[in-house]
Scaffold this motif. Structure first.
Motif, PDB file in Angstrom:
ATOM      1  N   THR A  50       0.745  -1.229   0.012  1.00 25.78           N
ATOM      2  CA  THR A  50       0.008  -0.087  -0.075  1.00 25.78           C
ATOM      3  C   THR A  50       0.739   1.113  -0.026  1.00 25.78           C
ATOM      4  OG1 THR A  50      -0.086  -0.207   2.596  1.00 25.78           O
ATOM      5  CG2 THR A  50      -1.833  -1.136   1.169  1.00 25.78           C
ATOM      6  N   ARG A  94       1.327   9.901  -0.259  1.00 27.92           N
ATOM      7  CA  ARG A  94       1.244  10.630   0.697  1.00 27.92           C
ATOM      8  C   ARG A  94       2.504  10.595   1.708  1.00 27.92           C
ATOM      9  NH1 ARG A  94       1.006   7.220   5.187  1.00 27.92           N
ATOM     10  NH2 ARG A  94      -0.153   5.389   4.859  1.00 27.92           N
ATOM     11  N   ARG A  99       3.587   7.849  13.152  1.00 28.26           N
ATOM     12  CA  ARG A  99       4.054   6.399  13.847  1.00 28.26           C
ATOM     13  C   ARG A  99       5.303   6.008  13.238  1.00 28.26           C
ATOM     14  NH1 ARG A  99      -0.409   1.851  13.725  1.00 28.26           N
ATOM     15  NH2 ARG A  99      -0.031   2.372  11.614  1.00 28.26           N
ATOM     16  N   LYS A 309      -1.093  -8.437   6.977  1.00 33.02           N
ATOM     17  CA  LYS A 309      -1.971  -7.247   7.909  1.00 33.02           C
ATOM     18  C   LYS A 309      -3.155  -6.854   7.087  1.00 33.02           C
ATOM     19  CE  LYS A 309      -2.042  -2.394   8.952  1.00 33.02           C
ATOM     20  NZ  LYS A 309      -1.517  -1.231   8.641  1.00 33.02           N
ATOM     21  N   HIS A 359      -9.777   5.695   1.451  1.00 40.15           N
ATOM     22  CA  HIS A 359      -8.563   5.079   1.989  1.00 40.15           C
ATOM     23  C   HIS A 359      -8.333   3.737   1.356  1.00 40.15           C
ATOM     24  CE1 HIS A 359      -8.217   8.145   5.079  1.00 40.15           C
ATOM     25  NE2 HIS A 359      -9.403   8.041   4.990  1.00 40.15           N
ATOM     26  N   ALA A 360      -7.070   3.352   1.475  1.00 39.75           N
ATOM     27  CA  ALA A 360      -7.057   1.811   1.119  1.00 39.75           C
ATOM     28  C   ALA A 360      -7.999   0.682   1.823  1.00 39.75           C
ATOM     29  CB  ALA A 360      -5.483   1.274   1.368  1.00 39.75           C
ATOM     30  N   GLU A 361      -8.299   1.485   3.237  1.00 37.96           N
ATOM     31  CA  GLU A 361      -9.022   0.439   4.003  1.00 37.96           C
ATOM     32  C   GLU A 361     -10.463   0.784   3.665  1.00 37.96           C
ATOM     33  OE1 GLU A 361      -6.931   2.671   5.074  1.00 37.96           O
ATOM     34  OE2 GLU A 361      -7.467   3.745   6.966  1.00 37.96           O
TER      35      GLU A 361
HETATM   36  O1  LIG Z   1       1.362   1.739   8.312  1.00 36.68           O
HETATM   37  P1  LIG Z   1       0.525   3.091   8.211  1.00 36.68           P
HETATM   38  O2  LIG Z   1       0.516   3.771   9.402  1.00 36.68           O
HETATM   39  O3  LIG Z   1       1.077   3.744   6.941  1.00 36.68           O
HETATM   40  O4  LIG Z   1      -0.824   2.489   7.942  1.00 36.68           O
HETATM   41  C1  LIG Z   1      -1.910   3.546   7.756  1.00 36.68           C
HETATM   42  C2  LIG Z   1      -2.553   3.133   6.627  1.00 36.68           C
HETATM   43  O5  LIG Z   1      -1.584   2.993   5.401  1.00 36.68           O
HETATM   44  P2  LIG Z   1      -1.414   1.798   4.678  1.00 36.68           P
HETATM   45  O6  LIG Z   1      -1.444   0.701   5.422  1.00 36.68           O
HETATM   46  O7  LIG Z   1      -2.883   1.807   3.680  1.00 36.68           O
HETATM   47  O8  LIG Z   1      -0.429   2.048   3.825  1.00 36.68           O
HETATM   48  C3  LIG Z   1      -3.609   4.234   6.092  1.00 36.68           C
HETATM   49  O9  LIG Z   1      -4.153   3.887   4.955  1.00 36.68           O
HETATM   50  P3  LIG Z   1      -4.295   4.930   3.710  1.00 36.68           P
HETATM   51  O10 LIG Z   1      -5.146   4.324   2.707  1.00 36.68           O
HETATM   52  O11 LIG Z   1      -5.131   6.214   4.411  1.00 36.68           O
HETATM   53  O12 LIG Z   1      -2.794   5.252   3.368  1.00 36.68           O
HETATM   54  C4  LIG Z   1      -4.646   4.204   7.282  1.00 36.68           C
HETATM   55  O13 LIG Z   1      -5.443   5.357   7.047  1.00 36.68           O
HETATM   56  C5  LIG Z   1      -3.952   4.514   8.689  1.00 36.68           C
HETATM   57  O14 LIG Z   1      -4.916   4.625   9.654  1.00 36.68           O
HETATM   58  C6  LIG Z   1      -2.783   3.602   8.860  1.00 36.68           C
HETATM   59  O15 LIG Z   1      -3.536   2.314   8.985  1.00 36.68           O
HETATM   60  P4  LIG Z   1      -3.449   1.394  10.281  1.00 36.68           P
HETATM   61  O16 LIG Z   1      -4.159   0.196   9.866  1.00 36.68           O
HETATM   62  O17 LIG Z   1      -3.989   1.979  11.109  1.00 36.68           O
HETATM   63  O18 LIG Z   1      -1.823   1.092  10.441  1.00 36.68           O
END
Ligand SMILES: O=P(O)(O)O[C@H]1[C@H](OP(=O)(O)O)[C@@H](OP(=O)(O)O)[C@H](O)[C@@H](O)[C@H]1OP(=O)(O)O
Length: 467
Positions: A50, A94, A99, A309, A359-361
């Motif tokens: 992602t 982005r 964190r 994950k 989002h990805a989620e």
């Molecule tokens: O590992 P991080 O903190 O970057 O994880 C993010 C999510 O990023 P992704 O795992 O998808 O690369 C982020 O998703 P995004 O689509 O908005 O980039 C998500 O919003 C953020 O809460 C983190 O996800 P997590 O599952 O809480 O770790």
């Protein structure tokens, strides 16, 4: 050295010893050295999950970012006309979240304090590269992410010129909704700016609504929040994998390359190193020295760790992951149904195009609910070797700017068709057999998802069942 050897042993023996020592030195040098890189694109870029660029899924865009191929759209007859287009889009590239910036900063300090590298890539990290990531970046959209969405807007308008058009925009028939997160709002503004620039109209005239109920449904689904988000045991397979031989070996090889003790390289170190490589590439299009800490085998294991994950937190791991997207599923099919019936009754389809940015989620649970990318075996901490051919690879499904587009066509005589595209490529609804010929009938799709259409009630699915 040879003369010293000759003092203590016959000449022929000296040559054998020198040859052996030479081979040993070469082995020692290359054993610890990282992967040789000689291209602008890291050899491991396809494994960034992602954190991966959209271009890795659509490499033709590297040479022409606005390239589209309308021939991929193959309605069953020339009389088919688009009735409605819906695009559910992930935000663009982005910055790291706060964190992860902390993890990256700690790892950078560790590498700086490691033994001085003989290799140029390590010397570059230790003496030239500067930590420029800060916690307040907090996942915000970068300029590349603005461009991702601007360009996507233009490509989709080229793909569907009669739908994503200036006329329909001015008529208020193109609607925008977004997650409240700044990366999504700014992605929406960028998408609109892409259209505004294309048609020479002021972008600020184009309205959008904030809709977290739809774009961030996972936060509103109590059962998901309690049973997955806040329940560490829900991701137990993810945690277990960090202790499996595959991941242990990745950490050992990083330690070898840095010439530090194995105990120094934690799972967070390996994550941080991988993120540094991925973000330097995605944000700055730089094949940075950080990527030299991984070879392809290492990268495939790091990819699996993140896919694990996504599988357990957003995919097939827990049923509530996909059921939390019921609200988005019904929003989507309700709009398709209304567009189809309005069109059939001669009423103008008020919402010709819908663009929703999340989002990805947002995307992964919906794709899971629809049955996409479901493999025969579930992903676990112990079946990595058997999963190398899996379809559930998040970097191929939801890279930055990923997009699920559904196009409803009227092909005359009450024949409505529905074409799904993921990342601008046609995909087949899982379970519909006759798609080899052309795009499926809308009625067949509704039959495929009949149970979900009649059920999948967000409130009841997300209600916490008292133990
Ligand atoms: O590992 P991080 O903190 O970057 O994880 C993010 C999510 O990023 P992704 O795992 O998808 O690369 C982020 O998703 P995004 O689509 O908005 O980039 C998500 O919003 C953020 O809460 C983190 O996800 P997590 O599952 O809480 O770790």
């Amino acid at each position: 050295m040879l003369s010293q050897l000759q003092d203590i042993m016959p000449a022929y023996a000296c040559k054998v010893v020198v040859r052996f020592l030479t081979v040993l030195c070469f082995y020692a040098y290359f054993r610890c050295d990282a992967v040789p890189e000689n291209s602008d694109i890291p050899a491991i870029a396809e494994y960034f999950t992602t954190k991966g660029r959209y271009e890795e899924v659509n490499p033709h865009l590297i040479d022409d970012i606005l390239a589209v191929n309308r021939s991929i759209l193959q309605p069953p007859s020339a009389q088919c006309r688009e009735v409605h287009v819906t695009a559910i889009v992930r935000h663009g590239t982005r910055y790291p979240t706060g964190r992860n910036v902390k993890k990256m900063q700690s790892f950078y300090e560790l590498v700086k304090s490691s033994p001085s590298g003989r290799e140029s890539w390590l010397q570059e990290i230790q003496s030239q590269w500067r930590m420029w990531y800060t916690e307040d970046m907090d996942g915000r959209l970068v300029q590349k992410g603005v461009d991702d969405l601007r360009h996507l807007a233009v490509r989709l308008s080229k793909l569907f010129p009669s739908m994503i058009s200036e006329e329909k925009l001015r008529a208020g028939r193109i609607k925008f909704a977004t997650s409240s997160k700044h990366r999504c709002v700014n992605s929406t503004l960028s998408f609109k700016a892409g259209l505004a620039e294309l048609w020479g109209i002021p972008g600020e005239e184009i309205q959008h609504t904030i809709n977290d109920a739809l774009m961030r449904f996972f936060e509103k689904c109590t059962r998901f929040v309690e049973e997955v988000e806040r329940n560490t045991s829900a991701l137990s397979e993810v945690e277990k994998f960090t202790q499996r031989p595959e991941m242990v070996r990745v950490r050992e090889k990083i330690a070898d390359r840095l010439r530090v003790p194995y105990s120094t390289i934690t799972n967070e170190s390996a994550e941080a190193a991988f993120y540094l490589c991925a973000y330097e590439f995605a944000i700055r299009t730089v094949n940075s020295p950080w990527c030299r800490l991984f070879d392809q085998v290492d990268a495939q294991i790091m990819e699996y760790a993140n896919d694990l994950k996504q599988f357990w937190k957003r995919g097939y791991g827990h049923d509530i992951n996909s059921k939390s997207s019921c609200i988005l599923f019904h929003d989507l099919f309700g709009r398709l149904e209304k567009a189809g019936s309005d069109h059939r009754s001669g009423v103008e389809v008020a919402e010709a195009v819908t663009v929703q940015v999340g989002h990805a989620e947002t995307l992964l649970p919906l794709l899971t609910l629809l049955g996409f990318f479901k493999d025969a075996d579930r992903m676990t901490s112990t079946n990595y070797a058997a999963q190398t051919g899996r379809s559930f690879r998040s970097g191929r499904i939801v890279p930055y700017a990923a997009n699920l587009v559904l196009v409803l066509y009227d092909c005359g005589g009450d024949d409505l068709r529905l074409q799904p595209l993921l990342n601008e490529r046609p995909v087949k609804f899982p379970g519909l057999s006759d798609q080899e010929v052309s795009m499926p009938r809308f009625q067949d799709v509704k039959e495929l998802y009949r149970e979900l259409l009649q059920g999948c009630d967000f409130e009841s699915e997300c209600r916490l069942v008292k133990a």
